[in-house]
Scaffold this active site. Structure first.
Site, short mmCIF file in Angstrom:
data_model
loop_
_atom_site.label_atom_id
_atom_site.label_comp_id
_atom_site.label_asym_id
_atom_site.label_seq_id
_atom_site.Cartn_x
_atom_site.Cartn_y
_atom_site.Cartn_z
CD GLU A 1 -4.97 5.14 -15.06
OE1 GLU A 1 -5.09 5.09 -13.83
OE2 GLU A 1 -4.48 4.21 -15.76
CG HIS B 1 -1.76 9.06 -11.75
ND1 HIS B 1 -2.08 7.72 -11.88
CD2 HIS B 1 -2.90 9.73 -12.08
CE1 HIS B 1 -3.34 7.59 -12.27
NE2 HIS B 1 -3.86 8.80 -12.41
NE ARG C 1 4.37 1.21 -2.05
CZ ARG C 1 4.25 -0.07 -1.80
NH1 ARG C 1 4.37 -0.51 -0.56
NH2 ARG C 1 3.97 -0.94 -2.76
CG ASP D 1 4.23 -1.26 -7.25
OD1 ASP D 1 3.88 -1.54 -6.09
OD2 ASP D 1 3.44 -1.17 -8.20
CB ALA E 1 0.38 6.78 -0.74
CE1 TYR F 1 -3.97 -0.72 -5.29
CE2 TYR F 1 -4.03 0.68 -3.34
CZ TYR F 1 -3.50 0.36 -4.57
OH TYR F 1 -2.49 1.14 -5.09
CD GLU G 1 -5.90 -2.33 1.11
OE1 GLU G 1 -5.05 -3.24 1.10
OE2 GLU G 1 -5.78 -1.29 0.47
CE LYS H 1 -3.95 5.75 0.38
NZ LYS H 1 -3.33 5.06 -0.76
CD GLN I 1 -5.69 -1.82 -9.27
OE1 GLN I 1 -6.04 -1.24 -10.30
NE2 GLN I 1 -4.43 -2.06 -8.96
P1 FAD Z 1 0.08 2.91 -0.13
O1 FAD Z 1 -1.20 3.60 0.15
O2 FAD Z 1 1.32 3.43 0.53
O3 FAD Z 1 -0.13 1.37 0.25
C1 FAD Z 1 0.81 0.39 -0.16
C2 FAD Z 1 0.75 -0.80 0.80
O4 FAD Z 1 1.29 -0.41 2.08
C3 FAD Z 1 -0.67 -1.27 1.10
O5 FAD Z 1 -0.61 -2.66 1.30
C4 FAD Z 1 -1.02 -0.56 2.39
O6 FAD Z 1 -2.02 -1.22 3.15
C5 FAD Z 1 0.32 -0.57 3.11
N1 FAD Z 1 0.49 0.54 4.04
C6 FAD Z 1 0.10 1.83 3.85
N2 FAD Z 1 0.44 2.58 4.95
C7 FAD Z 1 1.07 1.74 5.82
C8 FAD Z 1 1.67 1.89 7.10
N3 FAD Z 1 1.68 3.09 7.71
N4 FAD Z 1 2.23 0.81 7.69
C9 FAD Z 1 2.23 -0.40 7.09
N5 FAD Z 1 1.69 -0.62 5.86
C10 FAD Z 1 1.10 0.45 5.24
N6 FAD Z 1 1.71 3.28 -10.04
C11 FAD Z 1 2.60 4.04 -10.74
O7 FAD Z 1 3.81 3.76 -10.71
N7 FAD Z 1 2.18 5.10 -11.52
C12 FAD Z 1 0.87 5.46 -11.59
O8 FAD Z 1 0.52 6.42 -12.30
C13 FAD Z 1 -0.10 4.70 -10.84
N8 FAD Z 1 -1.41 5.02 -10.84
C14 FAD Z 1 -2.30 4.32 -10.06
C15 FAD Z 1 -3.65 4.72 -10.02
C16 FAD Z 1 -4.57 4.03 -9.23
C17 FAD Z 1 -6.02 4.50 -9.19
C18 FAD Z 1 -4.14 2.89 -8.47
C19 FAD Z 1 -5.14 2.12 -7.66
C20 FAD Z 1 -2.81 2.50 -8.52
C21 FAD Z 1 -1.88 3.20 -9.28
N9 FAD Z 1 -0.52 2.85 -9.32
C22 FAD Z 1 0.38 3.59 -10.06
C23 FAD Z 1 -0.05 1.65 -8.60
C24 FAD Z 1 0.45 1.98 -7.18
O9 FAD Z 1 1.61 2.77 -7.21
C25 FAD Z 1 0.76 0.63 -6.50
O10 FAD Z 1 -0.44 -0.11 -6.33
C26 FAD Z 1 1.55 0.67 -5.21
O11 FAD Z 1 1.94 -0.67 -4.89
C27 FAD Z 1 0.78 1.20 -4.01
O12 FAD Z 1 0.58 2.53 -4.10
P2 FAD Z 1 -0.39 3.25 -3.00
O13 FAD Z 1 -0.28 4.69 -3.23
O14 FAD Z 1 -1.71 2.62 -3.01
O15 FAD Z 1 0.42 2.84 -1.65
#
Ligand code: FAD
Length: 286
Positions: A17, A78, A108, A110, A124, A144, A157, A164, A175
């Protein structure tokens, strides 16, 4: 090439990465890093995405295009969705198609005080279904092993992760974590939930005391006793901490490889010295 193809015949991946440099003028400097990373023959390089910019000014796509065209390595872009509507995600998708990019890590992102969140995509998985219905990308997702900080518990989780994957995520990038046992337990829970896509562990070699503390508090990563002792012992000796941090990451990677993981995703922090040292440490193993 779609990275999901690599795993179909039992292949394992080594991937990195990187993040786009902050200033436009630094985009050329990234070549010093890419020269080293690409010499190590990665299966793909993923490029992080900073939310907020429009498609036209996004450095992620520019850097991914460079990785593909100049270095002939497969990029994974990403893309976060919380601050974009469908039209804007379409613009990104078309820019990726124009650049010949086939792989998206759908995230998704933050919530931020300085950027308005939009309503089209709450999670996401919403963007994963949208992209899969409309386009022909290989879509990856994040996972995660020690649970996302917002998740109430591991059951939620894994349940949301299953959504997804059902939406179309074909590969999961994890993560970072410092305790492999947590990753193995997480994989077992995913298996029980019938999540049957490759789960690639994310490893960050941490070689500075401040960096370790920041990572533990930002990512809520568990800090095992064995690693804590190393940091306590060498935090005022940067050279020793560098060596010990590299050895710790190498021991994590070797343990993961002998336990049949699908590959290793290395968080390089754009530091080619770290990537080279790790690759030299495992060149006869992967
Ligand atoms: P999601 O999969 O949507 O999950 C987020 C939270 O919502 C989790 O707690 C999940 O359990 C919960 N959730 C999911 N679906 C539902 C539902 N239907 N109902 C209720 N709750 C739900 N951030 C950046 O800004 N730029 C980057 O380039 C970037 N790269 C990353 C690369 C990796 C490998 C990782 C692990 C993270 C990265 N991040 C990045 C951080 C990421 O954007 C954050 O961790 C963010 O908070 C969650 O993104 P996600 O896609 O995992 O979200």
């Amino acid at each position: 090439m779609k990275v999901s193809e690599i795993y179909k015949n039992g292949g394992k991946t080594l991937s990195f990465e990187i993040f786009p440099p902050k200033k436009d003028t630094e985009l050329n400097n990234i070549d010093d890093t890419l020269d080293v990373l690409c010499e190590l023959n990665p299966d793909f390089i993923s490029v992080t995405f900073g939310a907020g910019g429009s498609c036209n000014c996004n450095k992620t796509i520019e850097l991914a295009r460079r990785i593909k065209d100049k270095y002939k390595v497969e990029p994974v872009v990403h893309l976060t969705c919380l601050h974009y509507n469908q039209h804007e995600i379409d613009e990104f998708a078309h820019a990726l198609i124009d650049a010949g990019i086939e792989n998206i890590l759908a995230l998704r992102g933050d919530a931020r005080e300085d950027i308005v969140s939009k309503d089209d995509f709450s999670y996401a998985s919403d963007m994963v279904s949208y992209l899969k219905a409309k386009y022909d990308f290989c879509v990856l997702g994040a996972c995660y092993p020690e649970k996302h900080p917002e998740s109430a518990n591991m059951i939620d989780e894994v349940k949301h992760l299953k959504t997804k994957v059902s939406a179309g995520a074909e590969v999961l990038l994890s993560q970072l974590f410092f305790d492999n046992n947590n990753f193995y337990e997480f994989k077992e829970k995913c298996e029980i939930a019938d999540i049957d896509v490759p789960i690639i562990p994310g490893i960050m070699p941490v070689v500075k005391a401040a960096q370790i503390k920041r990572m533990v508090s930002l990512c809520h990563a568990a800090f095992p006793e064995r690693f804590r002792k190393i940091v306590d012992r060498y935090e005022n000796n940067p050279e020793a901490l560098f060596d010990a941090g590299m050895s710790y990451a190498l021991s994590q990677i070797i343990d993961l490889l002998v336990n049949d993981t699908h590959g290793i995703h290395l968080y390089t922090m754009n530091n080619p010295v770290i990537a080279r040292r790790i690759c030299e440490g495992i060149k006869n193993i992967v």
